[in-house]
Design an enzyme around this catalytic site. Structure first.
Site, short mmCIF file in Angstrom:
data_model
loop_
_atom_site.label_atom_id
_atom_site.label_comp_id
_atom_site.label_asym_id
_atom_site.label_seq_id
_atom_site.Cartn_x
_atom_site.Cartn_y
_atom_site.Cartn_z
N GLU A 131 -9.04 7.55 3.40
CA GLU A 131 -8.98 7.88 4.83
C GLU A 131 -9.54 9.28 5.04
O GLU A 131 -9.12 10.23 4.37
CB GLU A 131 -7.51 7.79 5.31
CG GLU A 131 -7.34 8.22 6.77
CD GLU A 131 -6.01 7.82 7.39
OE1 GLU A 131 -5.26 7.02 6.79
OE2 GLU A 131 -5.72 8.32 8.49
N LYS A 154 0.86 -1.18 0.00
CA LYS A 154 0.00 0.00 0.00
C LYS A 154 0.89 1.23 0.00
O LYS A 154 1.87 1.28 0.74
CB LYS A 154 -0.92 0.01 1.22
CG LYS A 154 -1.81 1.27 1.31
CD LYS A 154 -2.99 1.09 2.24
CE LYS A 154 -2.68 1.18 3.69
NZ LYS A 154 -2.14 2.50 4.14
N1 LIG Z 1 -3.77 4.90 16.67
C1 LIG Z 1 -3.85 5.35 15.41
N2 LIG Z 1 -5.05 5.33 14.79
C2 LIG Z 1 -5.18 5.78 13.52
O1 LIG Z 1 -6.30 5.72 12.97
C3 LIG Z 1 -4.01 6.25 12.84
C4 LIG Z 1 -2.78 6.25 13.52
N3 LIG Z 1 -2.73 5.79 14.80
N4 LIG Z 1 -1.64 6.67 12.94
C5 LIG Z 1 -1.63 6.99 11.52
C6 LIG Z 1 -2.89 7.60 11.13
C7 LIG Z 1 -3.19 8.97 11.70
N5 LIG Z 1 -4.62 8.97 11.72
C8 LIG Z 1 -5.46 9.96 12.22
C9 LIG Z 1 -5.20 10.56 13.42
C10 LIG Z 1 -6.05 11.51 13.95
C11 LIG Z 1 -7.18 11.90 13.24
C12 LIG Z 1 -8.09 12.93 13.84
O2 LIG Z 1 -7.89 13.36 14.93
N6 LIG Z 1 -9.12 13.33 13.10
C13 LIG Z 1 -10.14 14.27 13.59
C14 LIG Z 1 -10.97 14.80 12.44
C15 LIG Z 1 -10.49 16.15 11.99
C16 LIG Z 1 -11.45 16.82 11.07
O3 LIG Z 1 -12.66 16.84 11.37
O4 LIG Z 1 -10.99 17.35 10.01
C17 LIG Z 1 -11.11 13.52 14.53
O5 LIG Z 1 -11.80 14.20 15.30
O6 LIG Z 1 -11.14 12.28 14.50
C18 LIG Z 1 -7.44 11.30 12.02
C19 LIG Z 1 -6.58 10.33 11.52
C20 LIG Z 1 -5.12 7.70 11.26
N7 LIG Z 1 -4.05 6.80 11.54
C1 LIG Z 2 -4.74 3.51 9.13
C2 LIG Z 2 -4.28 2.61 8.04
C3 LIG Z 2 -5.09 2.77 6.80
C4 LIG Z 2 -2.81 2.80 7.76
O1 LIG Z 2 -2.37 3.24 6.73
C5 LIG Z 2 -1.88 2.39 8.83
O2 LIG Z 2 -2.28 1.71 9.78
O3 LIG Z 2 -0.71 2.76 8.71
MG LIG Z 3 -0.31 3.79 6.89
#
Ligand SMILES: Nc1nc(=O)c2c([nH]1)NC[C@@H]1CN(c3ccc(C(=O)N[C@@H](CCC(=O)O)C(=O)O)cc3)CN21
Ligand SMILES: CC(C)C(=O)C(=O)O
Ligand SMILES: [Mg+2]
Length: 273
Positions: free
Chosen positions: A191, A122
């Site tokens: 995502e 990926k």
């Molecule tokens: N523990 C973990 N879970 C994940 O899903 C994840 C990781 N690590 N590491 C790599 C990426 C980073 N990711 C993330 C991390 C935080 C948000 C986040 O805080 N998003 C906000 C939304 C922001 C908006 O509305 O624009 C939220 O409230 O969830 C999203 C993806 C997804 N991935």
């Molecule tokens: C959150 C998923 C899609 C990912 O890319 C990861 O775990 O690194």
């Molecule tokens: Mg990744």
């Protein structure tokens, strides 16, 4: 599974069987794993695709972002997972800066397949990566293209934010999906993308579309294992759900997740943008 232990055989999941699942409208349940023991547990729970994600930088190594993760880190964890010999398809992330020239992408994807035991790689990217996806396809390496929120681009995107909210960005993402499928991508991962756009991309493509924070209308779901087991310190992303209270145990939580994806009860509206 212990050496010599036998288990009822599940047919190996392949690129072709994932395509059939999309055609039949059967939801694809995916989770991350980073080691042998969890890989066995995920396989027993009926997970279709196991991702060795570069999220291991956060959940295994305690880092702030995925950027420091190396090829050696990815290969180490992929090998640990590969030793479970799962029926689930083993997908492995290309880490930051490992896939921005064709030569480097071929070399590093080749290592994930040869040394890591990956059956699909990926890579985070846009339509700009079409030539790279095409060359990996020529080499016989199955590819999943990761669009939308690309955590490796967090410093460019200005945070972990929903992508494709504006009309121009939405059109560009749909076009990128088409271009990447045309280049040979076997799967797409979206995502943090608004559900309406995800539905449009899913309808416009023949290959399976897996979502995380992307609503329920795509062909499958993926979550980070530690988030869905309630092991992540602090707040989990809004799109995630802790299945431990419902499942009662690790195997129970994994089974509850697979059932919720197949039964379309996860994601619910509160997990969707
Ligand atoms: N523990 C973990 N879970 C994940 O899903 C994840 C990781 N690590 N590491 C790599 C990426 C980073 N990711 C993330 C991390 C935080 C948000 C986040 O805080 N998003 C906000 C939304 C922001 C908006 O509305 O624009 C939220 O409230 O969830 C999203 C993806 C997804 N991935
Ligand atoms: C959150 C998923 C899609 C990912 O890319 C990861 O775990 O690194
Ligand atoms: Mg990744």
């Amino acid at each position: 599974m212990y050496a010599g232990e036998t288990e009822k055989q599940r047919k190996p999941v392949t690129v072709a069987s994932l395509l059939r699942m999309k055609e039949r409208g059967e939801k694809i349940a995916c989770l991350t794993a980073y080691d042998f023991s969890f890989a066995v547990a995920l396989d027993r729970a009926g997970v279709d695709v196991i991702l060795v994600g570069d999220s291991l930088g956060m959940v295994m190594q305690g880092r702030e972002t995925t950027l420091p993760v190396t090829m050696e880190n990815m290969i180490y964890h992929a090998r640990c997972v590969a030793r479970a010999h799962t029926a689930a398809l083993l997908m492995v992330d290309m880490p930051f800066m490992s896939h921005y020239t064709v030569a480097e992408a071929l070399h590093n994807a080749g290592r994930l397949m040869k040394e890591g035991g990956a059956r699909m790689v990926k890579l985070e990217g846009t339509g700009e990566q079409a030539e790279i996806v095409n060359q990996l396809t020529v080499a016989g390496i199955p590819v999943c293209a990761h669009l939308g929120l690309r955590p490796q681009a967090v410093h460019k995107l200005g945070g972990y934010r929903v992508q494709g909210r504006e009309e121009a960005a939405a059109r560009a993402m749909l076009e990128d999906a088409r271009v990447l499928e045309q280049a040979g991508a076997d799967m797409l991962l979206l995502e943090c993308v608004p559900a309406g756009l995800v539905a449009e991309i899913t309808a416009a493509t023949r290959v399976p579309v897996i979502g995380i924070g992307a609503g329920g209308e795509c062909d499958g779901q993926i979550l980070v294992l530690q988030d869905m087991l309630g092991l992540t310190p602090g707040r989990i992303p809004r799109f995630s759900r802790n299945f431990m209270p419902e499942g009662g145990s690790i195997p129970g939580a994994l089974e509850a997740y697979v059932a919720a994806v197949r039964g379309r009860t996860f994601p619910a509206a509160e997990h969707t943008f």
